[in-house]
Design an enzyme around this catalytic site. Sequence first.
Site, short mmCIF file in Angstrom:
data_model
loop_
_atom_site.label_atom_id
_atom_site.label_comp_id
_atom_site.label_asym_id
_atom_site.label_seq_id
_atom_site.Cartn_x
_atom_site.Cartn_y
_atom_site.Cartn_z
N CYS A 273 -0.67 4.38 2.33
CA CYS A 273 -0.62 4.31 3.80
C CYS A 273 0.02 2.97 4.13
O CYS A 273 1.18 2.79 3.82
CB CYS A 273 -1.98 4.57 4.45
N SER A 274 -0.70 2.05 4.73
CA SER A 274 -0.15 0.71 4.92
C SER A 274 -1.29 -0.30 4.99
O SER A 274 -1.30 -1.18 5.85
CB SER A 274 0.72 0.62 6.17
N CYS A 275 -2.27 -0.17 4.08
CA CYS A 275 -3.43 -1.06 4.08
C CYS A 275 -2.98 -2.51 3.98
O CYS A 275 -2.06 -2.83 3.22
CB CYS A 275 -4.35 -0.71 2.90
N CYS B 78 0.89 -1.16 0.00
CA CYS B 78 0.00 0.00 0.00
C CYS B 78 0.92 1.20 0.00
O CYS B 78 1.53 1.51 1.02
CB CYS B 78 -0.91 0.01 1.23
#
Lengths: 199, 223
Positions: free
Chosen positions: A107-109, A104
């Site tokens: 963000c850091s999905c 991601c």
Amino acid sequence: MTTTGGPDETLSVALRTEALEQLLTERGLIDPKVMNGIITEYETNVGPLNGAKVVAKAWTDPDYRQRLLDDGTAAIKELGFSGAQGEHIVVVENTATTHNVVVCTLCSCYPWPVLGLPPSWYKDPAYRSRIVKEPRTVLSEMGLDLADDVQITVRDSTSEVRWLVLPERPAGTEHLTEEELVPLVSRDAMVGVAKVGAP
Amino acid sequence: MDGIADMGGTPGWGPMHPPRRDEPVFEEPWQGRAFALAILSSRVAFGGVNLDAFRHALERLDRAAYLDDGYFGRWINGAELMLTESAILAPSAIDARARNLRGEDVEEPPIPEPARPDYMRTAEGSLRTVDSAPAFTVGKPVRAKDMSPPGHTRLPGYVRGHTGVVERIQPAAVLPDTNAHFQGENPQHVYTVRFDSREVWGSDSEPFALTAELYESYLETIS
């Protein structure tokens, strides 16, 4: 759009976190018991063991494997895994010649119900920036060298769709049961930065 | 919006290191507290879950607030931004309390009059139904619009202006670009678009495919 200034640099983030918790708790805006419940849930129940169970079942049950590839969310829910960051999970298969790897960049999905919270490398700006530009190099730095004829697909999780990689079952595991396969399946293989090794 | 969070393809971050096998979920106790606090703070600030608004808070942090204390540090700073914008907390409230916690004696700001956004989501989660048929079909070439919206968007900078092919049609979902600003859910069809690395990064790049989930209004047909 406005940009906010950073916090006072002399105050540690741990102290600022404690301050925020106090401010919200003393006004009754949050319940520390609910907070503790969330922390415990992600420290103990929601983690990559869930995904490993999904993968081991797919390796040993061809009908389940097909259901998983057709409708990941539903097949994963069959094993009891659902919840935040797992609203729509798509499962893609890695083979000897095709390799999916998930990121991601914005963000850091990450698919929490099957993998838990993301590891530090997944949140590292180096990973977020570089895996979409030079995946073969990045994977090599992380210890995975792919043959030149392997086709790489990088999956950037830019919507609420979450990707889970079904890794290739390692050779020499034909005699193992589903339960025996579960501990072999690593988190990193289910994101696509590693392969599952034989025991 | 363009900013620190849109990292795809940006230079200067250094090498990767082999993953650690034994990494705990929360390396330090404050990180678990920060994780739970940020989740609960968005409910306090908005009166309901709005992940898009949370992500928009994170992407508006300055470089130091975004990076210096890592992922969970940015969650605390994002929670502070959401709570101060909704006037649940005064802008200096956290720092003042933190100073008092470490033994200083500073006056804390008064509690402001809350100013929560007018927000009510129509259903749980982000998936919605859309009456119209998808504008693009699987296999169709599409171009990601070359646009740079000032507000929240999930169109990464590195695909803008580039051409790919629709690989899959995903369930329709709430549009982050408006929902993040409490301007409505405006659900749209979502497409997994497949790009060739050399179309995105140039002919010298490593050959590979790249996919991103793009909302219908991010895409245009190729004339």
